[in-house]
Design a protein around this motif. Structure first.
Motif, mmCIF file in Angstrom:
data_model
loop_
_atom_site.group_PDB
_atom_site.id
_atom_site.type_symbol
_atom_site.label_atom_id
_atom_site.label_comp_id
_atom_site.label_asym_id
_atom_site.label_seq_id
_atom_site.Cartn_x
_atom_site.Cartn_y
_atom_site.Cartn_z
ATOM 1 N N ASN A 1 0.840 -1.193 0.000
ATOM 2 C CA ASN A 1 0.000 0.000 0.000
ATOM 3 C C ASN A 1 0.878 1.248 0.000
ATOM 4 O O ASN A 1 2.091 1.183 -0.244
ATOM 5 C CB ASN A 1 -0.974 -0.024 1.179
ATOM 6 C CG ASN A 1 -0.260 0.049 2.522
ATOM 7 O OD1 ASN A 1 0.958 0.230 2.588
ATOM 8 N ND2 ASN A 1 -1.004 -0.083 3.600
ATOM 9 N N ILE A 2 0.307 2.405 0.282
ATOM 10 C CA ILE A 2 1.056 3.652 0.221
ATOM 11 C C ILE A 2 2.229 3.635 1.194
ATOM 12 O O ILE A 2 3.360 3.994 0.838
ATOM 13 C CB ILE A 2 0.126 4.844 0.492
ATOM 14 C CG1 ILE A 2 -0.865 5.000 -0.662
ATOM 15 C CG2 ILE A 2 0.911 6.130 0.684
ATOM 16 C CD1 ILE A 2 -1.948 6.012 -0.420
ATOM 17 N N ALA A 3 1.973 3.223 2.436
ATOM 18 C CA ALA A 3 3.062 3.167 3.416
ATOM 19 C C ALA A 3 4.126 2.164 2.981
ATOM 20 O O ALA A 3 5.330 2.416 3.119
ATOM 21 C CB ALA A 3 2.508 2.795 4.790
ATOM 22 N N GLY A 4 3.692 1.028 2.450
ATOM 23 C CA GLY A 4 4.647 0.015 2.005
ATOM 24 C C GLY A 4 5.525 0.490 0.867
ATOM 25 O O GLY A 4 6.740 0.243 0.856
ATOM 26 N N THR A 5 4.931 1.175 -0.111
ATOM 27 C CA THR A 5 5.738 1.667 -1.234
ATOM 28 C C THR A 5 6.682 2.773 -0.796
ATOM 29 O O THR A 5 7.792 2.905 -1.328
ATOM 30 C CB THR A 5 4.841 2.164 -2.384
ATOM 31 O OG1 THR A 5 3.933 3.161 -1.893
ATOM 32 C CG2 THR A 5 4.046 1.029 -2.993
ATOM 33 N N ALA A 6 6.275 3.579 0.190
ATOM 34 C CA ALA A 6 7.170 4.609 0.711
ATOM 35 C C ALA A 6 8.393 3.985 1.372
ATOM 36 O O ALA A 6 9.525 4.443 1.183
ATOM 37 C CB ALA A 6 6.428 5.503 1.713
ATOM 38 N N ILE A 7 8.169 2.924 2.137
ATOM 39 C CA ILE A 7 9.283 2.233 2.797
ATOM 40 C C ILE A 7 10.183 1.585 1.753
ATOM 41 O O ILE A 7 11.417 1.657 1.835
ATOM 42 C CB ILE A 7 8.740 1.190 3.782
ATOM 43 C CG1 ILE A 7 8.005 1.882 4.938
ATOM 44 C CG2 ILE A 7 9.866 0.317 4.322
ATOM 45 C CD1 ILE A 7 7.232 0.934 5.840
ATOM 46 N N ALA A 8 9.582 0.958 0.751
ATOM 47 C CA ALA A 8 10.372 0.321 -0.306
ATOM 48 C C ALA A 8 11.234 1.344 -1.040
ATOM 49 O O ALA A 8 12.397 1.075 -1.373
ATOM 50 C CB ALA A 8 9.453 -0.399 -1.292
#
Length: 421
Positions: free
Chosen positions: A403-410
């Motif tokens: 999700n948005i948080a996951g893609t930011a971390i990636a």
């Protein structure tokens, strides 16, 4: 209330309205049987610069109502139906500088009364990457130079400011108006003084700087290196965050192809890596690919290898390695290839793709595999994870995508890897 609860509360509200309408219709007929509800695959596509298109799957020709959630307000975008799957609302909304996180939902009442629901969130690029500032690298003294302001989103309706500073002279600034749908504007200047001229574009707190060499003996500056981000839908979102992470240090060019794959029939990847490399001449390529690749592969020995046995992995590895070599540009570029986080449900395909990627990169200088599977899913699928002292939800409802948080971390992981060398 959690973000997930907030997101779904509006969807449920819509569902209640639909159900009440069904009750009213059935009540008029003297009977009512409560319809079932099911979650359908729903996605927002941001691969075309400047716009978001919406896709709802499994409506089977029934009308689909599309909505955007703006704060606590549910905004109707329209109702469409399609005889083919999916039901697409093309160019549903434009990207915005002031609202980058966009939340959408869709509902449809299928044949037989089943209520189908879908929800999806996406984050669009910031205005830091919206404009391109085109300047000549060198201008002869006394000649007229031309500065081009290009809206890469293609939407227009913006008024950036362009500032020009000749050597030892105070800069002058002028607004450049781009009307709606107008994406290019030009400003001319006369290079009356030899030396290095500085040009700056300003828009909503973001600045883009370039320089122009006027006269002999003045060196011109090289443009920032190009980072190509590419792959299937698993790259979507990471590309936007990566552009923010790298800032003026790189020019991030995104070429994401949702729904495509290396093994998928008629997929573009046999030739696409070469086409991209000829176009972008990238200093680095960041790739995430393989979400839908569970198709048989035709190997070089004329056999057909079904997913996901040893023969399939060997052929998939060969194809990935060939792409890695292409993206390397004979050693002139780096390649960062992301493995796929483990999905909810069957993981055979993901395990096979990740194993192939690791094998393909073995012994290739300049190729780095970033193990997103080990970072996000070290012990198998998880919807949320600990991150910097708090629990963060990192997966979409489909159990496949970040999700948005996951893609930011990636993107932070990718940016850190790019800065290491």
């Amino acid at each position: 209330m959690s973000r997930l609860q907030t997101r779904w509360s509006a969807v449920i509200a819509v569902a209640v309205v639909v159900l009440c309408a069904a009750v009213a219709r059935a009540g008029a007929q003297g009977s009512y049987e409560r319809p079932a509800a099911e979650v359908h695959f729903f996605a927002a596509d941001t691969t075309q610069a400047g716009v978001i298109s919406l896709f709802f799957f499994g409506a089977q020709g029934a009308p689909v109502q599309f909505y955007e959630h703006i704060g606590d307000t549910l905004v109707a975008l329209g109702t469409l139906s399609s005889a083919t799957d999916p039901t697409e609302m093309k160019d549903a909304v434009n990207w915005r500088c002031d609202r980058r996180v966009r939340r959408f939902s869709a509902t449809s009442t299928l044949a037989g009364g089943t209520l189908a629901l879908g929800a999806y969130s996406v984050r669009t690029p910031s205005c830091a990457t919206r404009f391109e500032l085109g300047v000549p690298r060198r201008v002869e003294p006394g000649a007229v130079g031309r500065i081009r302001v290009i809206d890469r989103w293609g939407n227009g309706g913006a008024t950036p400011q362009v500032c020009i500073a000749p050597p030892h002279v105070k800069r002058t600034c002028e607004k450049v108006r781009l009307r709606r749908a107008i994406s290019v504007a030009t400003r001319r200047f006369r290079a009356g003084t030899s030396g290095r001229w500085h040009v700056e574009l300003r828009f909503r707190g973001h600045r883009l700087r370039r320089s122009i060499a006027v006269g002999a003996g003045v060196g011109s500056t090289a443009p920032p290196p190009t980072v190509l981000t590419t792959g299937d839908s698993s790259m979507q979102g990471i590309d936007a965050f990566l552009a923010d992470e790298l800032g003026d240090g790189a020019n991030v060019e995104s070429d994401v192809r949702p729904g495509t794959g290396i093994a998928k029939p008629l997929g573009p990847w046999a030739d696409l890596a070469r086409t991209q490399t000829r176009r972008f001449h990238q200093a680095a390529a960041v790739v995430s690919l393989g979400v839908v690749d569970g198709f048989p592969l035709h190997a070089r020995d004329a056999t057909t290898q079904a997913c996901c046995g040893a023969g399939w992995i060997a052929e998939y590895t060969r194809r990935v390695r060939a792409m890695m070599r292409t993206y390397r540009r004979r050693g002139a570029a780096r390649v960062l290839w992301l493995t796929l986080p483990i999905p909810r449900g069957p993981r055979e395909l993901t395990d096979a793709v990740n194993r192939s990627v690791v094998q393909a990169a073995s012994g290739l200088d300049g190729v780095t595999v970033l193990r997103m599977d080990e970072f996000f899913t070290p012990d198998g699928f998880r919807q949320e994870m600990p991150y910097r002292g708090r629990t963060v939800r990192v997966r979409e409802e489909d159990g496949i995508h970040l999700n948005i948080a996951g893609t930011a971390i990636a993107a932070k992981i990718v940016a850190a890897a790019l800065r290491e060398h």
